[in-house]
Design a protein around this motif. Sequence first.
Motif, short mmCIF file in Angstrom:
data_model
loop_
_atom_site.label_atom_id
_atom_site.label_comp_id
_atom_site.label_asym_id
_atom_site.label_seq_id
_atom_site.Cartn_x
_atom_site.Cartn_y
_atom_site.Cartn_z
N PRO A 1 0.83 -1.03 -0.25
CA PRO A 1 -0.11 -0.05 -0.10
C PRO A 1 0.97 1.28 0.12
O PRO A 1 1.81 1.21 1.04
CB PRO A 1 -0.87 -0.12 1.32
N GLY A 2 0.58 2.21 -0.84
CA GLY A 2 1.28 3.51 -0.95
C GLY A 2 2.47 3.30 -1.98
O GLY A 2 3.12 4.54 -2.38
N HIS A 3 2.84 2.19 -2.61
CA HIS A 3 3.72 2.03 -3.44
C HIS A 3 3.28 1.16 -4.59
O HIS A 3 3.70 -0.04 -4.79
CB HIS A 3 5.12 1.44 -2.84
N ALA A 4 2.47 1.81 -5.43
CA ALA A 4 1.78 0.67 -6.32
C ALA A 4 2.74 0.14 -7.42
O ALA A 4 3.67 0.70 -7.84
CB ALA A 4 0.79 1.72 -7.26
N GLY A 5 2.61 -1.20 -7.34
CA GLY A 5 3.41 -1.95 -8.42
C GLY A 5 4.77 -1.98 -7.97
O GLY A 5 5.63 -2.96 -8.43
N VAL A 6 5.34 -1.71 -6.58
CA VAL A 6 6.55 -2.00 -5.98
C VAL A 6 6.47 -2.23 -4.83
O VAL A 6 6.01 -1.74 -4.00
CB VAL A 6 7.54 -0.46 -6.06
N THR A 7 6.87 -3.43 -4.50
CA THR A 7 7.15 -4.32 -3.00
C THR A 7 8.42 -4.07 -2.81
O THR A 7 9.48 -4.18 -3.61
CB THR A 7 6.83 -5.61 -3.17
N HIS A 8 8.69 -3.66 -1.32
CA HIS A 8 9.90 -3.55 -0.59
C HIS A 8 10.40 -5.01 -0.09
O HIS A 8 9.56 -5.67 0.64
CB HIS A 8 10.23 -2.82 0.28
N TYR A 9 11.64 -5.56 -0.34
CA TYR A 9 12.22 -6.75 0.27
C TYR A 9 13.37 -6.42 0.93
O TYR A 9 14.19 -5.74 0.44
CB TYR A 9 12.35 -7.79 -0.99
N ARG A 10 13.66 -7.57 1.71
CA ARG A 10 15.01 -7.72 2.57
C ARG A 10 15.34 -8.95 2.29
O ARG A 10 14.54 -9.89 2.51
CB ARG A 10 14.93 -7.29 3.91
#
Length: 236
Positions: A216-225
Amino acid sequence: MTSPSAHPDVRRPDAGTVLVSPWIVPSPDLQRRAADSVLDAWEGQPRPDAMLSLSTFLSDDGSHVLNYAQWTDDDAHREWVRHRRPATVSRIDESIPGIRRPGVTRYTRYRSYAPEGTAGRQPGLLVTPTFATTGPAAQHALADLVIDALERERVPGLLGAHLHLSKDGGRVLDFAEWADTAAWREFAGGGAAARLRAAISAVEGVTADTAAPTVPGHAGVTHYRLHRSLVNVPAP
C-alpha cells in the motif's frame, strides 16, 4: 552452502532459467518461519546439480516471502517438480498451514545495468517492479528502454537493475538492487523516475502488472529484504 547476507549472483552465465514465486503467509509472524522452511527443506534432501541457487526475500509488509531460484534449465526443474515437490511442500504445509502459492513465473535474465564502483556491495533493499507485456517484442522494447534510461540517468544508490523476461512473453521483471530505502525513495520521488514512467507508458504493449504483489502506498513496487540464500553450485 547457506548465507544470511549474500544476494544471489543474478548474472551467473549458467542460469538458464530463473523461477520467481511468492508464498503468501496467513500472518506476518509466520513470514520468517515460512522462508526458513523453504531453505531447510532443500538443505535436508539431495539436490540435483541443475539446481544452482535459491534465495528467499521477506516483504516489508509481512505478507509474503519471495523465492528467487536459479536452475540450469526448465526440464530439470520440471523433473524435480514431478517427483520431489509434492512431498516437500506437504511437509512444509504440515508445519505452517495456510500458505498460499499463486504460482511460479519462469524467466530468463535479459540485460543488466550495474554502475561502476558497485561491485561487491551488498544491497540493503530489493524492489521488483513488474510489467505485463503482449509478447517478446514488447518485452525487449521495455527492457532495453529501462536499461538505456538508467545508463543515462546514473541514479545514486542503485547498485543493479536486472531485467528478466518471462518465457511466455507476458511479463518483464526488474530485479532492482538498492543501497538502502532512502536511496530508492529519493529516486522514486525525483525527476529520473518521472521521466522513466513517462517513457514506459509510451511503449506499445506494456502495462503495469496488477497481479504482482504490491505494498500500500507504493503501487507496483514491493520492498524486500534478503532473508537467506542457498548456493548449491557455485557460479563459474
